[in-house]
Design an enzyme around this catalytic site. Structure first.
Site, PDB file in Angstrom:
ATOM      1  N   GLY A  70       0.826  -1.214   0.000  1.00 33.75           N
ATOM      2  CA  GLY A  70       0.000   0.000   0.000  1.00 33.75           C
ATOM      3  C   GLY A  70       0.851   1.250   0.000  1.00 33.75           C
ATOM      4  O   GLY A  70       2.045   1.193  -0.260  1.00 33.75           O
ATOM      5  N   ASN A  71       0.220   2.359   0.277  1.00 29.71           N
ATOM      6  CA  ASN A  71       0.968   3.615   0.348  1.00 29.71           C
ATOM      7  C   ASN A  71       0.355   4.497   1.435  1.00 29.71           C
ATOM      8  O   ASN A  71      -0.649   4.133   2.045  1.00 29.71           O
ATOM      9  CB  ASN A  71       0.985   4.317  -1.013  1.00 29.71           C
ATOM     10  CG  ASN A  71      -0.411   4.615  -1.500  1.00 29.71           C
ATOM     11  OD1 ASN A  71      -1.135   5.400  -0.899  1.00 29.71           O
ATOM     12  ND2 ASN A  71      -0.827   3.963  -2.585  1.00 29.71           N
ATOM     13  N   ARG A  72       0.970   5.646   1.672  1.00 36.99           N
ATOM     14  CA  ARG A  72       0.595   6.439   2.840  1.00 36.99           C
ATOM     15  C   ARG A  72      -0.532   7.432   2.562  1.00 36.99           C
ATOM     16  O   ARG A  72      -0.819   8.281   3.404  1.00 36.99           O
ATOM     17  CB  ARG A  72       1.835   7.179   3.354  1.00 36.99           C
ATOM     18  CG  ARG A  72       2.911   6.210   3.843  1.00 36.99           C
ATOM     19  CD  ARG A  72       4.157   6.949   4.287  1.00 36.99           C
ATOM     20  NE  ARG A  72       3.869   7.878   5.357  1.00 36.99           N
ATOM     21  CZ  ARG A  72       4.418   9.080   5.485  1.00 36.99           C
ATOM     22  NH1 ARG A  72       5.299   9.491   4.594  1.00 36.99           N
ATOM     23  NH2 ARG A  72       4.104   9.855   6.482  1.00 36.99           N
ATOM     24  N   SER A  73      -1.168   7.334   1.426  1.00 37.34           N
ATOM     25  CA  SER A  73      -2.249   8.292   1.145  1.00 37.34           C
ATOM     26  C   SER A  73      -3.405   8.113   2.135  1.00 37.34           C
ATOM     27  O   SER A  73      -3.863   7.000   2.373  1.00 37.34           O
ATOM     28  CB  SER A  73      -2.761   8.080  -0.282  1.00 37.34           C
ATOM     29  OG  SER A  73      -3.883   8.902  -0.485  1.00 37.34           O
TER      30      SER A  73
END
Ligand code: C5P
Length: 431
Positions: free
Chosen positions: A236-239
């Site tokens: 995933g990512n930090r958005s």
């Protein structure tokens, strides 16, 4: 009762060299049919002559706190105003407005008024970026004062940078956009709300909302995609989805019919918009392609994983079976934005985002312009991100570039305020 066809507009002029351009603002408002009253500071009258302003505004120019005392003029002008436009607004004037100082006629006029106020700042870059000015601007924005500009460009000396006053036509258009039903100046870009209208009433839930996106079908993606590795793990990512959700809310409040393609969000999805939940980039691509057909505006604010695991384990991956190192094979995800842009209808507006860890603004712009070209969208919203910047926080700072690479808007502040300004680039055809 306000007659939008003929507003009483106060144009406040403070003492900067850009005061000469205020004549164009006054003229634009008069040509649009409005009753224009100039309130100039003493410093402003050193830059531009009273006779010029009187001839163009067709009214006497007010500057003295002690004239017209019998008519209680220090408050009467503000009380009668339907709209106040301050152009140029110097750093000094912004500071005075932020603290509510009333030591001149412009100060008392603004304090005595309940009309919408828009300011067009003009100053040298250092003054605009000074922490004191930044704080004053934030204070004014939080009170619902609208901003138009400043633009980046040639300043008075040989220097250039952010601080140049917006052009008169843009100021007139942005000011009139604050009053529903007010006609724009002939020849002025009336349908164009200007390059940088900010803190406008729509951004503040306590103030009346602009309904300039009524009838617009807007598709916005938000959040971060998650690419599963096995039933319990993902890439995933930090958005957080905050900026995309703020766009959905701002568009909804401005009258648009909004569909939100929600990848993983760390904030609740808003009420009053259609929410389509997605998990992976492929699901997002599918939903985007489906909903894009019926959308007038598409904004891809989601952080989409560029790669996904080549295969997804059906049972939990076990370290005992894997050993000390593990190699993931990843395959490229489709570029959703590029394909939406390539397949769009001629009348659709497609906006992308680019979060970059660029070292400085120049590098951000270079990378952003290349990306815009590659993706083929109409606008790209650029922001710098890092460990502590951009993600999950409540504030943002963005630069919007259009096709051809021009900077059409710069905004900073709360993600709600930034969202509202991003929507201003849509150039709605009516409000
Ligand atoms: O290429 P990059 O990820 O920097 O581009 C960011 C923009 O492209 C964002 O608007 C994002 O939503 C979109 N994007 C996309 N599909 C991808 C990767 C990014 O639509 N696979």
């Amino acid at each position: 009762m306000t007659n939008p066809e003929r507003l009483t507009v106060v144009v406040g002029i403070s003492g900067g060299i850009a005061a000469y351009k205020a004549v164009g603002v006054v003229r634009g408002l008069v040509l649009a049919g409005h009753d224009v009253h100039v309130v100039a500071t003493d410093a402003a009258l050193r830059f531009v002559g009273r006779p010029t302003l009187e001839a163009i505004s067709r009214n006497i120019v007010h500057s003295d706190l002690y004239e017209g005392v019998a008519q209680v003029r220090h408050v009467a002008i503000g009380q009668s105003a339907d709209l106040i436009v301050i152009a140029p607004a110097t750093a000094n004037t912004l500071a005075k407005l932020a603290t509510g100082l009333a030591d001149d006629l412009l100060g008392t006029t603004v304090l005595a008024s309940t009309a919408p106020v828009i300011v067009a700042p003009a100053m040298h870059t250092e003054m605009w970026q000074n922490a004191a000015t930044v704080a004053n601007v934030a204070t004014l924005r939080s009170r619902g004062i609208a901003f138009v500009g400043p633009e980046s460009g040639q300043l008075t000396g040989s220097d250039s940078g952010p601080g140049r006053m917006a052009e008169p036509d843009a100021i007139v258009a942005a000011a009139l956009a604050l009053v529903p039903g007010a006609p724009a100046a002939e020849g002025a870009p009336g349908a164009d709300p200007g390059p940088a209208v900010d803190g406008a009433p729509g951004a503040d839930p306590d103030l009346p909302t602009r309904h300039d996106l009524a009838g617009v079908r807007l598709l916005v993606s938000a959040g971060g995609t998650r690419e599963p590795l096995d039933p319990v793990r993902f890439l995933g990512n930090r958005s957080s989805g905050k900026q995309g959700v703020a766009l959905a809310v701002a568009a909804r409040d401005r009258g648009a019919e909004v569909t939100l393609l929600a990848a993983h969000l760390e904030v609740p999805a808003p009420e009053g918009v259609d929410v389509v939940q997605v998990e992976t980039a492929k699901q997002l691509a599918q939903a985007a392609a489906e909903y894009a057909q019926d959308s007038d505006v598409i904004i891809m604010a989601a952080a989409v994983a560029d790669y996904r695991p080549a295969s997804i384990a059906q049972t939990k991956l076990k370290k005992d079976a894997i050993g000390d190192t593990m190699t993931l094979e990843l395959v490229k995800n489709p570029d959703i934005l590029a394909s939406l842009a390539a397949n769009r209808r001629a009348d659709q507006v497609v906006i992308g985002f680019a979060a970059e860890t660029a070292g400085d603004t120049a590098e951000l712009l270079r990378v952003g312009r290349e990306k815009l070209e590659r993706k083929g969208c109409d606008f790209l919203v650029l922001n710098r991100v890092g460990w502590l910047r951009g993600f999950a926080v409540d504030d943002n700072a963005v630069v919007v570039v259009s096709r051809g690479g021009d900077i059409v808007m710069e905004a900073s502040g709360s993600k709600a305020a930034v969202a509202d300004r991003i929507l201003d680039v849509l150039r709605p055809s009516g409000s």
